[in-house]
Design an enzyme around this catalytic site. Structure first.
Site, mmCIF file in Angstrom:
data_model
loop_
_atom_site.group_PDB
_atom_site.id
_atom_site.type_symbol
_atom_site.label_atom_id
_atom_site.label_comp_id
_atom_site.label_asym_id
_atom_site.label_seq_id
_atom_site.Cartn_x
_atom_site.Cartn_y
_atom_site.Cartn_z
ATOM 1 C CG ASN A 65 8.073 2.528 1.415
ATOM 2 O OD1 ASN A 65 8.097 3.753 1.530
ATOM 3 N ND2 ASN A 65 6.939 1.829 1.498
ATOM 4 C CB THR A 70 0.233 6.705 3.006
ATOM 5 O OG1 THR A 70 0.688 7.221 4.264
ATOM 6 C CG2 THR A 70 1.084 7.267 1.881
ATOM 7 N N GLY A 92 7.509 1.024 7.011
ATOM 8 C CA GLY A 92 7.594 1.875 8.194
ATOM 9 C C GLY A 92 6.253 1.981 8.899
ATOM 10 C CE LYS A 137 10.225 6.691 9.012
ATOM 11 N NZ LYS A 137 10.453 5.640 8.000
ATOM 12 C CG ASP A 188 8.105 -9.464 10.631
ATOM 13 O OD1 ASP A 188 8.478 -8.270 10.686
ATOM 14 O OD2 ASP A 188 7.713 -10.094 11.634
ATOM 15 C CE1 TYR A 247 7.307 7.449 10.909
ATOM 16 C CE2 TYR A 247 7.551 9.845 11.054
ATOM 17 C CZ TYR A 247 7.381 8.696 10.293
ATOM 18 O OH TYR A 247 7.292 8.790 8.924
ATOM 19 C CB SER A 298 -0.926 0.018 1.235
ATOM 20 O OG SER A 298 -0.148 0.058 2.419
ATOM 21 N N GLY A 299 0.229 2.398 -0.099
ATOM 22 C CA GLY A 299 0.914 3.675 0.056
ATOM 23 C C GLY A 299 2.049 3.921 -0.903
ATOM 24 C CB ILE A 300 5.337 5.611 -0.368
ATOM 25 C CG1 ILE A 300 4.801 6.996 0.030
ATOM 26 C CG2 ILE A 300 6.643 5.764 -1.140
ATOM 27 C CD1 ILE A 300 5.693 7.747 1.002
ATOM 28 C CB SER A 306 9.757 10.974 7.826
ATOM 29 O OG SER A 306 8.802 11.950 8.189
#
Length: 247
Positions: free
Chosen positions: A81, A183, A83, A152, A54, A148, A12-14, A135
């Site tokens: 990617n 996302t 995260g 990053k 995983d 988080y 999914s997402g990016i 990020s």
């Protein structure tokens, strides 16, 4: 010859957008994610291969890269990617050790495992590119999720520290630092609020196009801020020299 591209967090997402971007260019795409249903759907869409991964398990990372090489004969690009967010804060009502460990495991240890697995394989194939998703929270303060942000920041430290050595072996390592992107990490109500406040929110496809541009370039050890409607913007870091005795 078609490129061989591995993307983690690609269900999914990016990650999914990056898989679609390179699939559209005719690359052999290996879709890696813990989400089997989502990952298989993206892999089918791009005519690629799904490998349930995983990223918090070193063995899974090694198996992912080995499968890509065995299936397609080599490796050209790896995008680490995967995260997660919400590591909590440090107030008494928001301090949660298990949440912290989860974010550290995925965002930092998972990247370390991915680097360890992918870098030798890229070098063995004659070189290539490795992109890590950090990020904007990795290049600035993020009071809304300090754990988080710490992971990053750590990712960028890894990229900058590893890049010179591996560039000599033909592997370029860079980080992307996306701003607001549509996302699952951003709830719909948060997106609505941001848009209402006049902030630009990027589509994952826009980020994917920037990933491709960075991967195709010659730079290494850079961190690029990616925001809606703007070209990749390299972060400027201060340069220090060690002080010598008597200087």
């Amino acid at each position: 010859m078609a490129q061989v591209v591995v993307v983690t967090g690609a269900a999914s997402g990016i990650g999914a957008a990056v898989a679609r971007h390179f699939g559209g260019l005719g690359a052999h795409v290996v879709v890696a994610d813990i989400d089997k249903a989502g990952g298989e759907a993206v892999a089918k869409e791009v005519g690629g291969l799904f490998v349930r991964t995983d990223t918090t398990r070193e063995a899974d990372n090694l198996a992912l890269i080995a499968t890509a090489v065995e299936t397609y004969g080599g490796l050209d690009l790896v995008h680490l990617n995967a995260g997660v967010g919400d590591g909590g804060g440090f107030a008494e009502d928001d301090y949660d050790t298990e949440r912290q460990h989860r974010v550290l495991a995925v965002n930092l240890h998972g990247v370390m495992f991915g680097l360890h697995a992918a870098l030798p394989a890229l070098a063995a194939h004659g070189g290539g590119s490795l992109v890590v998703t950090s990020s904007m929270a990795g290049a600035s303060a993020a009071t809304f999720d300090p754990v988080y942000a710490a992971t990053k920041h750590g990712v960028i430290g890894l990229v900058r520290s590893l890049a010179p050595t591996w560039q000599e072996k033909g592997v370029r390592i860079n980080a992307i630092c996306p701003g607001f992107v549509r996302t699952s990490l951003l709830p719909a109500e948060t997106v609505d609020y941001l848009v209402g406040e006049g902030f630009a929110v990027a589509q994952p496809a826009e980020i994917a196009a920037s990933v491709a541009e960075i991967a195709a370039g010659e730079e290494a050890g850079r961190a690029y801020v990616l925001q809606a409607g703007r070209a990749p913007d390299p972060v400027s870091f201060p340069k220090f020299e060690l002080v010598r005795t008597g200087a």
